[in-house]
Design a protein around this motif. Structure first.
Motif, PDB file in Angstrom:
ATOM      1  N   LEU A   1      -8.110  17.527  -2.732  1.00 23.65           N
ATOM      2  CA  LEU A   1      -7.808  16.306  -3.481  1.00 23.65           C
ATOM      3  C   LEU A   1      -8.305  16.327  -4.920  1.00 23.65           C
ATOM      4  O   LEU A   1      -8.262  15.294  -5.596  1.00 23.65           O
ATOM      5  CB  LEU A   1      -8.419  15.100  -2.757  1.00 23.65           C
ATOM      6  CG  LEU A   1      -7.909  14.851  -1.341  1.00 23.65           C
ATOM      7  CD1 LEU A   1      -8.684  13.701  -0.705  1.00 23.65           C
ATOM      8  CD2 LEU A   1      -6.425  14.562  -1.336  1.00 23.65           C
TER       9      LEU A   1
ATOM     10  N   ASN B   1       0.846  -1.198   0.000  1.00 20.62           N
ATOM     11  CA  ASN B   1       0.000   0.000   0.000  1.00 20.62           C
ATOM     12  C   ASN B   1       0.876   1.240   0.000  1.00 20.62           C
ATOM     13  O   ASN B   1       1.932   1.257   0.628  1.00 20.62           O
ATOM     14  CB  ASN B   1      -0.897   0.021   1.240  1.00 20.62           C
ATOM     15  CG  ASN B   1      -1.837  -1.156   1.267  1.00 20.62           C
ATOM     16  OD1 ASN B   1      -2.295  -1.603   0.235  1.00 20.62           O
ATOM     17  ND2 ASN B   1      -2.121  -1.667   2.450  1.00 20.62           N
ATOM     18  N   HIS B   2       0.415   2.276  -0.676  1.00 15.33           N
ATOM     19  CA  HIS B   2       1.177   3.512  -0.759  1.00 15.33           C
ATOM     20  C   HIS B   2       0.255   4.697  -0.561  1.00 15.33           C
ATOM     21  O   HIS B   2      -0.799   4.788  -1.197  1.00 15.33           O
ATOM     22  CB  HIS B   2       1.885   3.620  -2.117  1.00 15.33           C
ATOM     23  CG  HIS B   2       2.784   2.462  -2.381  1.00 15.33           C
ATOM     24  ND1 HIS B   2       4.053   2.399  -1.878  1.00 15.33           N
ATOM     25  CD2 HIS B   2       2.578   1.307  -3.048  1.00 15.33           C
ATOM     26  CE1 HIS B   2       4.609   1.257  -2.248  1.00 15.33           C
ATOM     27  NE2 HIS B   2       3.720   0.575  -2.952  1.00 15.33           N
ATOM     28  N   THR B   3       0.636   5.615   0.312  1.00 17.97           N
ATOM     29  CA  THR B   3      -0.133   6.829   0.546  1.00 17.97           C
ATOM     30  C   THR B   3       0.034   7.747  -0.651  1.00 17.97           C
ATOM     31  O   THR B   3       1.152   7.975  -1.109  1.00 17.97           O
ATOM     32  CB  THR B   3       0.362   7.532   1.825  1.00 17.97           C
ATOM     33  OG1 THR B   3       0.235   6.636   2.925  1.00 17.97           O
ATOM     34  CG2 THR B   3      -0.423   8.802   2.095  1.00 17.97           C
ATOM     35  N   ILE B   4      -1.072   8.273  -1.159  1.00 16.50           N
ATOM     36  CA  ILE B   4      -0.987   9.173  -2.312  1.00 16.50           C
ATOM     37  C   ILE B   4      -1.332  10.607  -1.944  1.00 16.50           C
ATOM     38  O   ILE B   4      -1.098  11.522  -2.727  1.00 16.50           O
ATOM     39  CB  ILE B   4      -1.888   8.699  -3.475  1.00 16.50           C
ATOM     40  CG1 ILE B   4      -3.341   8.602  -3.030  1.00 16.50           C
ATOM     41  CG2 ILE B   4      -1.384   7.382  -4.031  1.00 16.50           C
ATOM     42  CD1 ILE B   4      -4.300   8.385  -4.163  1.00 16.50           C
ATOM     43  N   ALA B   5      -1.880  10.831  -0.742  1.00 19.83           N
ATOM     44  CA  ALA B   5      -2.202  12.189  -0.324  1.00 19.83           C
ATOM     45  C   ALA B   5      -2.428  12.234   1.184  1.00 19.83           C
ATOM     46  O   ALA B   5      -2.896  11.277   1.779  1.00 19.83           O
ATOM     47  CB  ALA B   5      -3.451  12.687  -1.035  1.00 19.83           C
TER      48      ALA B   5
ATOM     49  N   ASP C   1      -6.780  12.072 -11.256  1.00 16.79           N
ATOM     50  CA  ASP C   1      -5.735  11.123 -11.653  1.00 16.79           C
ATOM     51  C   ASP C   1      -6.092   9.686 -11.263  1.00 16.79           C
ATOM     52  O   ASP C   1      -5.919   8.755 -12.050  1.00 16.79           O
ATOM     53  CB  ASP C   1      -4.391  11.502 -11.021  1.00 16.79           C
ATOM     54  CG  ASP C   1      -3.808  12.786 -11.581  1.00 16.79           C
ATOM     55  OD1 ASP C   1      -4.276  13.241 -12.649  1.00 16.79           O
ATOM     56  OD2 ASP C   1      -2.885  13.341 -10.943  1.00 16.79           O
ATOM     57  N   VAL C   2      -6.608   9.511 -10.049  1.00 20.71           N
ATOM     58  CA  VAL C   2      -6.977   8.167  -9.588  1.00 20.71           C
ATOM     59  C   VAL C   2      -8.144   7.627 -10.415  1.00 20.71           C
ATOM     60  O   VAL C   2      -8.142   6.456 -10.808  1.00 20.71           O
ATOM     61  CB  VAL C   2      -7.314   8.165  -8.081  1.00 20.71           C
ATOM     62  CG1 VAL C   2      -7.943   6.840  -7.652  1.00 20.71           C
ATOM     63  CG2 VAL C   2      -6.061   8.445  -7.267  1.00 20.71           C
TER      64      VAL C   2
ATOM     65  N   LEU D   1      -6.819   6.269 -13.577  1.00 18.47           N
ATOM     66  CA  LEU D   1      -6.152   4.978 -13.370  1.00 18.47           C
ATOM     67  C   LEU D   1      -7.157   3.853 -13.134  1.00 18.47           C
ATOM     68  O   LEU D   1      -6.974   2.730 -13.605  1.00 18.47           O
ATOM     69  CB  LEU D   1      -5.175   5.059 -12.191  1.00 18.47           C
ATOM     70  CG  LEU D   1      -3.923   5.893 -12.434  1.00 18.47           C
ATOM     71  CD1 LEU D   1      -3.166   6.117 -11.124  1.00 18.47           C
ATOM     72  CD2 LEU D   1      -3.018   5.218 -13.463  1.00 18.47           C
TER      73      LEU D   1
ATOM     74  N   VAL E   1      -5.855  14.900  -7.425  1.00 21.61           N
ATOM     75  CA  VAL E   1      -5.586  13.493  -7.097  1.00 21.61           C
ATOM     76  C   VAL E   1      -6.768  12.630  -7.513  1.00 21.61           C
ATOM     77  O   VAL E   1      -6.603  11.557  -8.101  1.00 21.61           O
ATOM     78  CB  VAL E   1      -5.292  13.321  -5.588  1.00 21.61           C
ATOM     79  CG1 VAL E   1      -5.179  11.858  -5.206  1.00 21.61           C
ATOM     80  CG2 VAL E   1      -4.029  14.077  -5.202  1.00 21.61           C
TER      81      VAL E   1
ATOM     82  N   LEU F   1      -3.793  -2.762 -11.415  1.00 20.88           N
ATOM     83  CA  LEU F   1      -3.965  -1.948 -10.219  1.00 20.88           C
ATOM     84  C   LEU F   1      -5.193  -2.353  -9.413  1.00 20.88           C
ATOM     85  O   LEU F   1      -6.214  -2.719  -9.977  1.00 20.88           O
ATOM     86  CB  LEU F   1      -4.108  -0.477 -10.625  1.00 20.88           C
ATOM     87  CG  LEU F   1      -2.955   0.109 -11.440  1.00 20.88           C
ATOM     88  CD1 LEU F   1      -3.330   1.506 -11.920  1.00 20.88           C
ATOM     89  CD2 LEU F   1      -1.682   0.145 -10.618  1.00 20.88           C
TER      90      LEU F   1
ATOM     91  N   PHE G   1      -7.415  -0.718  -5.960  1.00 23.45           N
ATOM     92  CA  PHE G   1      -7.548   0.514  -5.192  1.00 23.45           C
ATOM     93  C   PHE G   1      -8.348   0.268  -3.923  1.00 23.45           C
ATOM     94  O   PHE G   1      -9.355  -0.437  -3.937  1.00 23.45           O
ATOM     95  CB  PHE G   1      -8.260   1.587  -6.033  1.00 23.45           C
ATOM     96  CG  PHE G   1      -7.440   2.038  -7.201  1.00 23.45           C
ATOM     97  CD1 PHE G   1      -6.595   3.117  -7.081  1.00 23.45           C
ATOM     98  CD2 PHE G   1      -7.504   1.364  -8.406  1.00 23.45           C
ATOM     99  CE1 PHE G   1      -5.824   3.525  -8.156  1.00 23.45           C
ATOM    100  CE2 PHE G   1      -6.739   1.767  -9.485  1.00 23.45           C
ATOM    101  CZ  PHE G   1      -5.893   2.855  -9.358  1.00 23.45           C
TER     102      PHE G   1
END
Length: 66
Positions: free
Chosen positions: A23, A4-8, A29-30, A33, A26, A48, A50
């Protein structure tokens, strides 16, 4: 790149308008994706998944649930 990666991270009031304004880019963009379902990383196509994280109040605010 796995895990997992924090995006904001947003510092402000826990309300819909703050999240929407903070956001906006963001989210766009999400959403792109999510539509694509994958992305290229080092020449390889990566599928991917989410997950929306945060506490209950943030999640319900983000989803406009009252």
């Amino acid at each position: 790149m796995t895990g997992n990666h924090t995006i904001a991270v947003v510092k402000g009031k826990e309300e819909y308008d703050t999240l929407k304004e903070s956001l906006g880019n963001v989210i766009c963009d999400v959403n792109a994706l999510i539509q694509e379902g994958s992305m290229m990383v080092d020449g390889q196509k990566v599928t991917l998944d989410f997950y929306l994280g945060g506490d209950y109040k943030v999640n319900t605010t983000f989803k406009s649930v009252k």
